[in-house]
Write a protein that holds these residues in place. Structure first.
Motif, short mmCIF file in Angstrom:
data_model
loop_
_atom_site.label_atom_id
_atom_site.label_comp_id
_atom_site.label_asym_id
_atom_site.label_seq_id
_atom_site.Cartn_x
_atom_site.Cartn_y
_atom_site.Cartn_z
N TRP A 1 -24.00 -35.02 -6.04
CA TRP A 1 -23.78 -36.10 -7.00
C TRP A 1 -24.62 -35.89 -8.26
CZ3 TRP A 1 -22.71 -41.50 -4.61
CH2 TRP A 1 -22.07 -42.31 -5.55
N ARG A 2 -25.77 -35.24 -8.13
CA ARG A 2 -26.64 -35.03 -9.29
C ARG A 2 -25.96 -34.20 -10.37
NH1 ARG A 2 -31.01 -32.05 -8.72
NH2 ARG A 2 -30.22 -30.85 -6.95
N LEU A 3 -24.98 -33.39 -9.98
CA LEU A 3 -24.33 -32.51 -10.95
C LEU A 3 -23.41 -33.27 -11.90
CD1 LEU A 3 -23.46 -29.56 -8.57
CD2 LEU A 3 -25.15 -29.53 -10.41
N LEU A 4 -23.10 -34.52 -11.59
CA LEU A 4 -22.28 -35.30 -12.52
C LEU A 4 -22.98 -35.53 -13.83
CD1 LEU A 4 -20.78 -37.95 -10.08
CD2 LEU A 4 -19.54 -36.16 -11.29
N ARG A 5 -24.31 -35.37 -13.84
CA ARG A 5 -25.07 -35.54 -15.08
C ARG A 5 -25.47 -34.15 -15.57
NH1 ARG A 5 -27.55 -38.83 -11.47
NH2 ARG A 5 -29.39 -37.51 -11.47
N THR A 6 -24.82 -33.69 -16.65
CA THR A 6 -25.16 -32.39 -17.24
C THR A 6 -26.31 -32.56 -18.21
OG1 THR A 6 -23.54 -32.68 -18.99
CG2 THR A 6 -22.84 -31.49 -17.01
N ARG A 7 -27.08 -31.50 -18.37
CA ARG A 7 -28.19 -31.51 -19.31
C ARG A 7 -27.99 -30.39 -20.32
NH1 ARG A 7 -31.35 -31.84 -14.43
NH2 ARG A 7 -32.04 -29.71 -14.73
N ASP A 8 -28.77 -30.45 -21.39
CA ASP A 8 -28.71 -29.39 -22.39
C ASP A 8 -29.05 -28.05 -21.74
OD1 ASP A 8 -28.63 -28.76 -25.42
OD2 ASP A 8 -30.45 -27.77 -24.70
N ALA A 9 -28.39 -27.00 -22.21
CA ALA A 9 -28.52 -25.69 -21.56
C ALA A 9 -29.95 -25.20 -21.54
CB ALA A 9 -27.61 -24.68 -22.26
N THR A 10 -30.70 -25.44 -22.59
CA THR A 10 -32.06 -24.90 -22.67
C THR A 10 -33.00 -25.59 -21.69
OG1 THR A 10 -32.51 -26.46 -24.47
CG2 THR A 10 -31.81 -24.23 -25.07
N ARG A 11 -32.58 -26.74 -21.13
CA ARG A 11 -33.44 -27.46 -20.19
C ARG A 11 -33.10 -27.16 -18.74
NH1 ARG A 11 -32.60 -33.49 -21.35
NH2 ARG A 11 -34.07 -33.60 -19.62
N MET A 12 -32.04 -26.39 -18.51
CA MET A 12 -31.59 -26.19 -17.14
C MET A 12 -32.23 -24.99 -16.46
SD MET A 12 -27.58 -27.12 -17.24
CE MET A 12 -26.98 -28.63 -17.92
N GLY A 13 -32.69 -24.07 -17.24
CA GLY A 13 -33.33 -22.92 -16.63
C GLY A 13 -32.38 -21.98 -15.96
#
Length: 856
Positions: A842-854
Motif C-alpha cells: 500500500w505504501r507504493l501508492l504514494r510516489t516520491r521525487d526520484a532523488t529522494r528514493m535512492g
C-alpha cells in the motif's frame, strides 16, 4: 466510448441566488428581525415587491409570505417539528429565478432524450421507471424530508427516498406522466439543484464486492466474539463446570459457528472447489480443508458429547482471514489503473452551435459528430477532442497528463476530451469523438496493461501452487505422525494448525499487490505502463538512451537570437517578421507567430504579400518593400553583394533567417530547437540514481555535441540512423547493460523495440499505437527518472514481501507441526502475515521525487 459521468456542469448562477451562494439549501441572515420584515417572505426571503402578501401565524408569531407555496411549506415544516430551521442562522434557499431557469431548462430537457434516458433511467416494467438524482446542496434531514414531500406530490410519482448520508435521491414514477426534466425542475422550485447520477458498472461491482465481504466479515466477527465468550470458561474453569452446562455451551457454539462456516467462509470453499475442478492447488485449498476439518471434528465431538471442539479457532481464523482479504480488496481497488476515473470526465450534454454560431442547442454528447462546432463555457469539461476556433482560455489537463498547472489554449490549439475549461468560453470544432479521443486511447492502453500478468507474478503463482501441494503433503504426514506415535487426541488439531498457519496468500499477494500499487501511482503522474514487464525491467536499468529532438528538446523552432544591421532595433525587426509570417503553417512561420503581439505593441500592416517558393517572403510594410528569407534573396532587393556577418550565438544546427529592404540588410534571426524545461532535472535525477545517459541523435555531430555539452552528457553520438540507434543499443546490451530507450514512438521504433524497456513521449504518437513499454502522456520528462526510482522501490517492497512470507512459513509451519501453535494462534498468524504484505504494498501508492528514493 467512455461512460458518461455522474452529472454535467450546471450554468453559473448569480451570487445573489442562495442556490449556489450558500453552503447548503439555507442562506444565512443576520437576525430574524432583519430577514422577516413586511417586505420579505418569511420562508424564502424574497422581496414581496408590493404584491398582496399572504400571512399565517407560526409559533405564536405573525408571518408574511410571497406565495401560497412558501406559506404551505412553512406551515408543513412547523407541523412536522422543523420550525427550528427558521432560526436566526438559517433560511431556506430561494427557487431558481427566471434567468437561471432559462439557462437550466435546455440542460434538463436533454435528459429526456433517448440517449440520456438509456444512460440514467432504469426501466422497471409496466411503464415504471427509476432514477437516482444527486442534489448539489442537500444538507440535513429536513432537506431530505422536504424533497421527498415535494416530489411525492407530483403526478405519477410512486416513491421518493432521499438519503442525507449519500446525498442521493431515488425516484420511482410512471414514465407516461412525468419526464426527467420535470423532476429536475420541481426540485429546483424548492431551492435544490439536482442532476441525474449514474454509478458505473465497475463502481457497482466494487460496491457489491465490498458490501458482500463486509457482511461476511461482520457475521464472522460477531460469531467469533460470541463463541469466544463460551470458549473462555472452558479454557479457564472446565473442571468446575457442570457437564450439562458444558454440553449446552458446545451446542451454542455450534449454532453460532454454523453461519460463519456456511455464509462467511463460502467464498473460501468456492475458491477451493474451483481450484480442484481445474486440477490446480490454489491458496484456498489448504484453508478450506483446515476450516472444514476443524468444524466437522467439532461437530462430531459435540454430537457424541466426547472430545475437543475447535469452534473458537474456526471462527477466529475465518474472521481474521476475511479482514485480511477486505484490506487486500481495498488496496486492489485503490490501485486500479484509473481508467474508470478518466472515463467519467466526459459530461453528459454539450452546447452545439449552428453553422453561423450564435445561440446553440443543448444535446447529449452521444450525438456529437466530427466537424460539429460546440461552445465550452468556463467551468465545463471538454466533451471530445477538437481545435479551438474562437476564444482563449486556461485548460486544466491534469487528469490526462498529470500536469497540475493549467495551460493556455488559443485559436488553432488542440483541446482534449476530459479537460477542464478553467477561465473563459471557447468555441471548438470537434475532430475526434468516442473511441478515437485521446481519453479513450489512454483507457485502452491501461486496460491492455492490466490484461497482462508480469513475469514475477507468474513465477509467484507457480511457486504458490507448488507450495500448496507440499503443504498438503506436510499436513498429512504431520497428522499421521501424531496419530501413530505422539498423541492421537491432538492429531487433528495439529494438522489443522499446520494447514491454517501457512500463508500461501502472502506469497501470492507479495508481487501483484506491489506492482498494482506502483502502476497506479505512476499513472497518476502521467506514466502509463503498457506492458506487463515494464516496471520489473525499469528497476534493473543501467543505461538510458535519449533522443534529442522531441525528447530533451521541444522539437520546434524558436527565436533564440536577433542581430540588427540597420536603423531599426530588434523589436521593430521582430514585429515586421512576425507580420510577414502571420498565417504561415511551416515550423519557421510558427516560430515568429508565437511572438505575442502584446509584447511588441500593435500589429504591423502588411500589403502585397508574396511568397517566393524556396526563397522567402516579400511584402510592402509602411510604404517600403521588405524581404524575409535566405540571404541571397534578401540582399537581391538592395543589390548588395556582401553578407554583413552571421547572427550572434553560433548555435550549431540553427537556421538563420534574414530581413532586409531596399537599403540593405536589417536583421538576422537565429532559429533553433529549445530544451524542454525538465531536461536538466531529468539528467540530474538519473545521475543521482547511478544511471548512465547516452545522447544519440540523427542530427549533425556538431549539433549533438553542442547539446551534449549544454546538458553535460558525456556520451553522445550524431548522424545516427534509426537502424544505427538499434545497433548502438545492441552493443550496450552485449556488454551487459539493461537499456531504457526514450523517444517519440515513431522515428525511434527500431530502438524502442531493441531496448529491454522503452518509454515513448505521448505527444509523439497516438497512444494506442505506441510500441513502447510505457508512455509519458505529457512533456514532464523528469517523471522518467521517477518511474525508474519507483520501479526500484517496488522491487525492494516485493523482496521484503517475499522474504517475509518465506521467513514466516519457515518458522511457523515447524512450530505448528510440533504442537507449539494452536489452531487459533495459526489463524491470527496467517491473517497478520497477509495484512503485512498488503500494507507494505500500500505504501507504493504514494510516489516520491526520484532523488529522494535512492537505489536498491
Amino acid at each position: 466510448m467512455p461512460s458518461i459521468p455522474t452529472a454535467p456542469f450546471a450554468p453559473s448562477l448569480p451570487a445573489t441566488q442562495a442556490v449556489t451562494a450558500g453552503p447548503g439549501p439555507f442562506t444565512a441572515t443576520p437576525s430574524d428581525s432583519a430577514s422577516d420584515t413586511a417586505s420579505d417572505c418569511f420562508h424564502c426571503g424574497q422581496p414581496l415587491n408590493g404584491a398582496a402578501p399572504l400571512s399565517a401565524a407560526l409559533g405564536g408569531q405573525h408571518r408574511t409570505f410571497c406565495c401560497a407555496g412558501c406559506q404551505t411549506l412553512a406551515q408543513t415544516l412547523h407541523a412536522a417539528g422543523f420550525g427550528h430551521l427558521y432560526s436566526d442562522v438559517t433560511r431556506f434557499a430561494r427557487p431558481l429565478d427566471a434567468e437561471a431557469r432559462r439557462q437550466s431548462e435546455p440542460i434538463w430537457a436533454a435528459y429526456d432524450t433517448p440517449e440520456l434516458q438509456a444512460q440514467f433511467v432504469r426501466e422497471l416494467g409496466d411503464g415504471r421507471c427509476e432514477i437516482t438524482l444527486a442534489p448539489e446542496n442537500i444538507r440535513c434531514a429536513a432537506c431530505a424530508w422536504l424533497i421527498e414531500q415535494h416530489l411525492g406530490q407530483l403526478d405519477g410519482v410512486e416513491s421518493v427516498v432521499a438519503n442525507v448520508a449519500t446525498r442521493r435521491v431515488i425516484v420511482r414514477w410512471q414514465a407516461a406522466k412525468q419526464g426527467v426534466a420535470a423532476l429536475l425542475g420541481s426540485v429546483a422550485d424548492i431551492g435544490y439543484v439536482a442532476w441525474p447520477f449514474e454509478v458505473s458498472r465497475t463502481d457497482q461491482q466494487d460496491r457489491r464486492e465490498r458490501r458482500g465481504l463486509l457482511m461476511r466479515l461482520a457475521v464472522a466477527m460477531l460469531g467469533m466474539m460470541q463463541v469466544m465468550m463460551y470458549a473462555w470458561p472452558l479454557y479457564t474453569h472446565e473442571a468446575t463446570i457442570d457437564p450439562g452446562q458444558l454440553q449446552l455451551m458446545r451446542w451454542a457454539s455450534l449454532a453460532l459457528t454454523l453461519p460463519v462456516v456456511l455464509y462467511s467462509a463460502s467464498p473460501i470453499f468456492g475458491g477451493a472447489w474451483r481450484s480442484l475442478r481445474r486440477r490446480h492447488m490454489g491458496m484456498d485449498v489448504p484453508v478450506a480443508i483446515g476450516v472444514a476439518a476443524g468444524f466437522l471434528a467439532s461437530v462430531a465431538a459435540t454430537v457424541r458429547g466426547v472430545g475437543e471442539v475447535y469452534f473458537d479457532s474456526v471462527t477466529m481464523f475465518v474472521a481474521f482471514l476475511l479482514l485480511a482479504r477486505y484490506l487486500e480488496l481495498r488496496v486492489r481497488q485503490a490501485s486500479r489503473s484509473g481508467a474508470e476515473m478518466l472515463a467519467r470526465q466526459l459530461p453528459a450534454t454539450c452546447e452545439r452551435l449552428g453553422e453561423a454560431g450564435g445561440q446553440g442547442e443543448r444535446i447529449p454528447v452521444a450525438r456529437l459528430r466530427a466537424g460539429d462546432r460546440i461552445r465550452v463555457k468556463a467551468g465545463e469539461i471538454v466533451p471530445a477532442d477538437g481545435v479551438v476556433v474562437a476564444g482563449a482560455s486556461e485548460i486544466d489537463e491534469s487528469m490526462l497528463t498529470g500536469e497540475a498547472r493549467p495551460v493556455r489554449r488559443v485559436a488553432g490549439d488542440t483541446v482534449l476530451a476530459g479537460c477542464f475549461n478553467a477561465a473563459s468560453p471557447l468555441e471548438v470544432r470537434i475532430d475526434r469523438i468516442g473511441a478515437q479521443t485521446r481519453l479513450a486511447e489512454i483507457v485502452a492502453v491501461l486496460d491492455r496493461a492490466l490484461a497482462d500478468k508480469p513475469r514475477l507474478a507468474q513465477v509467484a503463482d507457480r511457486v504458490a501452487g507448488w507450495f500448496v501441494g507440499i503443504l498438503l503433503a506436510m499436513a498429512a504426514a504431520t497428522g499421521l505422525v501424531w496419530m501413530l506415535w505422539i498423541d492421537p487426541s491432538r492429531a487433528l488439531l495439529v494438522t489443522v494448525a499446520v494447514l491454517v498457519v501457512s500463508c500461501p496468500c502472502a506469497l501470492s499477494l507479495a508481487t501483484p499487490a506491489a506492482l498494482a500499487a506502483a502502476g497506479a501511482a505512476l499513472s497518476r503522474r502521467g506514466v502509463l505502463l503498457t506492458r506487463a514487464h515494464a516496471l520489473e525491467t525499469l528497476a534493473s536499468v543501467t543505461d538510458v538512451m535519449l533522443d534529442k529532438t522531441g525528447t530533451l528538446t521541444e522539437g520546434r523552432f524558436a527565436l533564440v537570437a536577433t542581430q540588427t544591421f540597420g536603423v531599426l532595433d530588434a523589436v521593430a525587426c521582430e514585429r515586421i517578421a512576425q507580420a510577414l509570417e502571420r498565417g504561415g503553417e511551416h515550423p519557421i512561420a510558427r516560430a515568429f507567430t508565437e511572438l505575442h503581439a502584446a509584447e511588441h505593441g500593435p500589429a504591423v500592416a502588411v500589403d502585397d504579400l508574396r511568397n517566393v517558393p524556396g526563397q522567402g517572403l516579400q511584402a510592402t510594410v509602411d510604404g517600403r518593400t521588405v524581404r524575409l528569407g535566405r540571404p541571397a534573396f534578401v540582399m537581391g532587393l538592395s543589390g548588395a553583394s556582401d553578407q554583413p556577418g552571421h547572427a550572434c550565438g553560433g548555435h550549431p544546427g540553427a537556421t538563420e533567417i534574414w530581413l532586409g529592404d531596399g537599403d540593405g540588410i536589417l536583421a538576422a534571426f537565429q532559429l533553433a530547437d529549445i530544451a524542454r524545461a525538465q531536461a536538466p532535472a531529468l539528467l540530474r535525477q538519473l545521475a543521482a540514481l547511478g544511471v548512465r545517459c547516452h545522447l544519440v541523435s540523427g542530427d549533425s555531430p556538431a549539433a549533438v555535441r553542442w547539446w551534449a555539452d549544454h546538458f553535460q552528457i558525456d556520451i553522445a553520438s550524431g548522424a545516427v540512423t534509426p537502424e544505427g540507434k538499434r545497433d548502438y543499443v545492441a552493443a550496450l546490451q552485449r556488454e551487459g547493460a539493461v537499456v531504457l530507450a526514450v523517444g517519440d514512438g515513431i522515428n525511434d521504433a527500431p530502438v524502442l523495440a531493441q531496448a529491454q524497456v522503452s518509454i515513448a513521449i505521448g505527444s509523439g504518437a497516438p497512444l494506442a499505437q505506441a510500441g513502447a513499454d510505457a508512455v509519458l502522456t505529457h512533456g514532464g520528462i523528469a517523471e522518467i527518472a521517477t518511474a525508474i526510482a519507483t520501479a526500484r522501490r517496488t522491487r525492494r517492497v516485493i523482496r521484503q514481501n517475499l522474504g517475509w512470507a518465506l521467513a514466516y512459513n519457515v518458522t511457523a509451519i515447524p512450530l505448528a507441526a510440533t504442537g507449539f501453535v494452536t489452531a487459533w494462534m495459526a489463524g491470527i498468524g496467517m491473517s497478520l502475515s497477509s495484512l503485512f504484505v498488503v500494507a507494505n504494498a500500500w505504501r507504493l501508492l504514494r510516489t516520491r521525487d526520484a532523488t529522494r528514493m535512492g537505489d536498491s
